[in-house]
Write a protein that holds these residues in place. Sequence first.
Motif, short mmCIF file in Angstrom:
data_model
loop_
_atom_site.label_atom_id
_atom_site.label_comp_id
_atom_site.label_asym_id
_atom_site.label_seq_id
_atom_site.Cartn_x
_atom_site.Cartn_y
_atom_site.Cartn_z
N HIS A 31 24.43 6.94 36.46
CA HIS A 31 24.29 7.55 37.64
C HIS A 31 22.54 7.27 37.82
O HIS A 31 21.99 7.15 36.90
CB HIS A 31 24.47 8.95 37.65
N HIS A 150 28.51 4.85 38.77
CA HIS A 150 29.28 5.90 39.60
C HIS A 150 30.11 5.10 40.98
O HIS A 150 31.23 5.48 41.13
CB HIS A 150 28.19 6.80 40.13
N HIS A 162 30.15 7.48 46.13
CA HIS A 162 28.74 7.39 45.91
C HIS A 162 28.43 5.74 45.60
O HIS A 162 28.98 5.22 44.79
CB HIS A 162 28.11 8.25 44.79
N ASP A 164 25.48 5.02 43.55
CA ASP A 164 24.64 4.82 42.58
C ASP A 164 25.36 4.46 41.29
O ASP A 164 26.72 4.52 41.38
CB ASP A 164 23.89 6.58 42.28
ZN LIG Z 1 26.24 9.54 40.83
#
Ligand SMILES: [Zn+2]
Length: 187
Positions: A31, A150, A162, A164
Amino acid sequence: MKIYKHFLVKNRCYKKAAKFYKGKPVGIIVHSTGCVNKNVTRYVDDSTLGKVSPNHWNKPTISKCVNAMVGWADKKKDVVAVYTLPDSYRPWGCGSGKKGSYNSSYWQFEICESTTTDTKYFKKAYRVAVLLVANMCKKYNIPVSKVISHAEAHRLGYATDHGDADSYFKHFGKTMNDFRADVKKLL
Ligand SMILES: [Zn+2]
């Protein structure tokens, strides 16, 4: 690389102490925090690393947690990795997708983001993340193919939507394929 240990024992996730489905992780999720604050003490209340933010995650009101954090430690004048949950604990990191959640099986960590032009910090943080992941792959026999972001976990159906850590890497010309290749070099 020095890896510090500062478990977030007051965090709700730590207190729940749920273990991975197999007792150990079978994959890793990378992440990045998505906000501009490279200080690891934004999240980890270890004053030996730097000035602790009042918004740190070691408190019972915080409902998110990962197994480790990578970020700048002002008192060490370097980028460090800090273990924040035991390796066997399920993190509250990626949420759920349409097929389920990798929180039950994937060890997860956050890279603190700096600005999108802070190449000096990025290079160091990326390197520490590669070393951290290579260590974990060796320790738990995790194949590099199971090291995902992620964003990739979402596309597979096991995480919230998401972008990231790909969204952070791209500002510096890096992809998750580059990341996996760099980890592989150390195995
Ligand atoms: Zn994340």
